[in-house]
Design an enzyme around this catalytic site. Structure first.
Site, mmCIF file in Angstrom:
data_model
loop_
_atom_site.group_PDB
_atom_site.id
_atom_site.type_symbol
_atom_site.label_atom_id
_atom_site.label_comp_id
_atom_site.label_asym_id
_atom_site.label_seq_id
_atom_site.Cartn_x
_atom_site.Cartn_y
_atom_site.Cartn_z
ATOM 1 N N ALA A 19 -7.486 -16.193 29.170
ATOM 2 C CA ALA A 19 -7.375 -15.875 30.686
ATOM 3 C C ALA A 19 -5.924 -15.477 30.962
ATOM 4 O O ALA A 19 -5.179 -16.961 30.863
ATOM 5 C CB ALA A 19 -8.354 -16.041 31.403
ATOM 6 N N CYS A 21 -17.406 -20.599 29.566
ATOM 7 C CA CYS A 21 -16.172 -20.207 30.709
ATOM 8 C C CYS A 21 -16.623 -21.340 31.581
ATOM 9 O O CYS A 21 -17.959 -21.636 32.314
ATOM 10 C CB CYS A 21 -16.339 -19.672 31.469
ATOM 11 S SG CYS A 21 -14.721 -19.353 32.347
ATOM 12 N N LYS A 69 -19.883 -16.241 22.552
ATOM 13 C CA LYS A 69 -18.907 -17.776 22.837
ATOM 14 C C LYS A 69 -19.593 -18.621 23.735
ATOM 15 O O LYS A 69 -19.781 -18.218 24.712
ATOM 16 C CB LYS A 69 -16.946 -17.365 22.993
ATOM 17 C CG LYS A 69 -16.584 -18.410 22.937
ATOM 18 C CD LYS A 69 -14.976 -18.081 22.900
ATOM 19 C CE LYS A 69 -14.131 -19.795 23.141
ATOM 20 N NZ LYS A 69 -13.813 -19.576 24.242
HETATM 21 C C1 LIG Z 1 -5.477 -20.262 29.889
HETATM 22 C C2 LIG Z 1 -6.754 -20.099 28.705
HETATM 23 C C3 LIG Z 1 -7.797 -18.658 29.115
HETATM 24 C C4 LIG Z 1 -8.613 -19.295 28.743
HETATM 25 N N1 LIG Z 1 -9.856 -18.197 29.024
HETATM 26 C C5 LIG Z 1 -10.466 -17.947 28.372
HETATM 27 C C6 LIG Z 1 -11.441 -16.910 28.197
HETATM 28 O O1 LIG Z 1 -11.032 -15.643 29.234
HETATM 29 N N2 LIG Z 1 -12.618 -16.890 27.777
HETATM 30 C C7 LIG Z 1 -12.965 -17.117 26.710
HETATM 31 O O2 LIG Z 1 -13.469 -17.434 26.077
HETATM 32 N N3 LIG Z 1 -12.443 -18.440 26.277
HETATM 33 C C8 LIG Z 1 -11.223 -19.111 27.446
HETATM 34 N N4 LIG Z 1 -10.560 -19.779 27.024
HETATM 35 C C9 LIG Z 1 -11.154 -21.449 26.011
HETATM 36 C C10 LIG Z 1 -10.176 -20.843 25.084
HETATM 37 O O3 LIG Z 1 -10.561 -19.666 24.340
HETATM 38 C C11 LIG Z 1 -10.596 -21.903 23.745
HETATM 39 O O4 LIG Z 1 -12.164 -22.023 23.288
HETATM 40 C C12 LIG Z 1 -10.286 -23.185 23.789
HETATM 41 O O5 LIG Z 1 -8.594 -23.127 24.675
HETATM 42 C C13 LIG Z 1 -10.725 -24.043 22.798
HETATM 43 O O6 LIG Z 1 -9.362 -23.869 22.096
HETATM 44 P P1 LIG Z 1 -8.158 -24.829 21.483
HETATM 45 O O7 LIG Z 1 -8.758 -26.324 21.503
HETATM 46 O O8 LIG Z 1 -7.435 -23.974 20.113
HETATM 47 O O9 LIG Z 1 -7.220 -23.988 22.700
HETATM 48 C C14 LIG Z 1 -8.727 -20.307 27.599
HETATM 49 C C15 LIG Z 1 -8.925 -21.415 27.187
HETATM 50 C C16 LIG Z 1 -6.932 -21.187 28.042
HETATM 51 C C17 LIG Z 1 -6.251 -22.791 27.459
#
Ligand SMILES: Cc1cc2nc3c(=O)[nH]c(=O)nc-3n(C[C@H](O)[C@H](O)[C@H](O)COP(=O)(O)O)c2cc1C
Length: 322
Positions: free
Chosen positions: A11, A93, A132
């Protein structure tokens, strides 16, 4: 999916310009940020705009969230009609605003409702349908395995597991063993997610879990080259640091895409935040970080970047010959 690397839905981050940029650097699949099924079903223009896509980013998956099966099915249909190649259901989420409506990770506590949603969407969605999830709501409600089984039984085509409980937010470490365990139990493809920030980590998670895909979130913000580097490392190629000129050219290209997408002023505001990421870890960034707030158009962006990049060029020995 063009390769096993997936850009996470985020997001406020994964808008069309961002997706086009990571796609160019090797992401095999990109997602929209999460989109409200209620907003889509009511045809709110602002919500519909999240579905804007472009041929160069395909395949493109639209992620929707909500807690009403009928509304979710309607939203999925709208996403497909708007050109999404796939639909992803957000059941992970942990944000308060989302879970208080029974959506996102709250659905891991109401598996019957989650199943109804998946079945309802499956009925209208002939395109690939994915879900997810997180490891569960909390350590006391660690139900990823049963929940994933339910997702598979309801006819989803694949799922992504972020190996943390909803209650953890982003604290602690993502549980890669859980990802491996789930992979060994599922028939449908699994995308593993959590904490990949370096090329070798992606290969390590893939090896450890045997996952079909690896999803990258925060690690790709400001470092979209990560995808390219992972693919290079996989082929046994040596990795070279990203030169300043490459970095600069990339930032400007990103800005121009943002400009096309949202106009010059909004693009400038968006770029202020992105620049903090793009220059993370680079030297002498304190003054630059302060000047970022003065960016309000292309001219000010160019001036501030020029000043900063020529300063580091002079003061460091980062090779610019790549
Ligand atoms: C700023 C931000 C926004 C996110 N928005 C979403 C989202 O809209 N939908 C979702 O399924 N996960 C969202 N996530 C989670 C990420 O998709 C991901 O699952 C999470 O960051 C873990 O992965 P990473 O360690 O590679 O960041 C968001 C994470 C962050 C940091």
């Amino acid at each position: 999916m063009q390769n096993w690397l997936v850009m996470a839905p985020m997001a406020g981050i994964t808008n069309l310009p961002f997706r086009l940029m990571v796609k160019k650097l090797g992401a095999g699949l990109v997602f929209s940020e999460m989109i409200s099924s209620v907003g889509l079903s009511r045809k709110h223009q602002k919500t519909l705009a999240y579905l804007k896509s472009a041929p160069a980013e395909k395949p493109f998956s639209a992620q929707i969230f909500g807690s009403n099966p009928g509304t979710m099915a309607q939203a999925a249909q709208i996403a497909i009609d708007a050109g999404a190649d796939m639909v992803d259901l957000n059941m992970g989420c942990p944000v308060k605003k989302v879970v208080k409506t029974g959506s996102g990770a709250a659905l891991m506590r109401t598996p019957k409702l989650a199943a109804e949603i998946i079945r309802a969407v499956r009925q209208v969605c002939a395109s690939p349908l994915t879900v997810k999830i997180r490891a569960g709501w909390s350590a006391n409600e660690a139900n990823a395995s049963e929940f994933a089984q339910m997702i598979q039984d309801c006819g989803a085509d694949a799922l992504t597991l972020h190996g943390r409980f909803a209650g953890q937010g982003f604290t602690g470490k993502a549980d890669w063993d859980l990802i491996a365990d789930l992979k060994s139990k599922l028939k449908i493809p699994l995308i593993g997610n959590g904490d990949i920030t370096q090329p070798a980590m992606a290969l390590a998670l893939k090896k450890r879990s045997n996952c079909d895909g690896i999803m990258i979130g925060r690690g790709a913000i400001g470092n979209p080259w990560l995808f390219d580097q992972i693919l290079a490392l996989e082929q046994g190629l040596s990795l070279t640091p990203i030169s300043l000129s490459k970095r600069k050219a990339f930032i400007l290209e990103h800005f121009h895409l943002l400009w096309d997408f949202m106009g010059e002023y909004k693009a400038s505001l968006n770029m202020r935040g992105l620049l903090l990421w793009y220059t993370k870890g680079l030297p002498h960034s304190n003054q630059f970080r302060e000047s970022i707030s003065r960016i309000k158009n292309l001219d000010s962006l160019l001036k501030i970047m020029e000043d900063y990049f020529s300063e580091i060029d002079q003061h460091t020995r980062i090779s610019d010959s790549v």
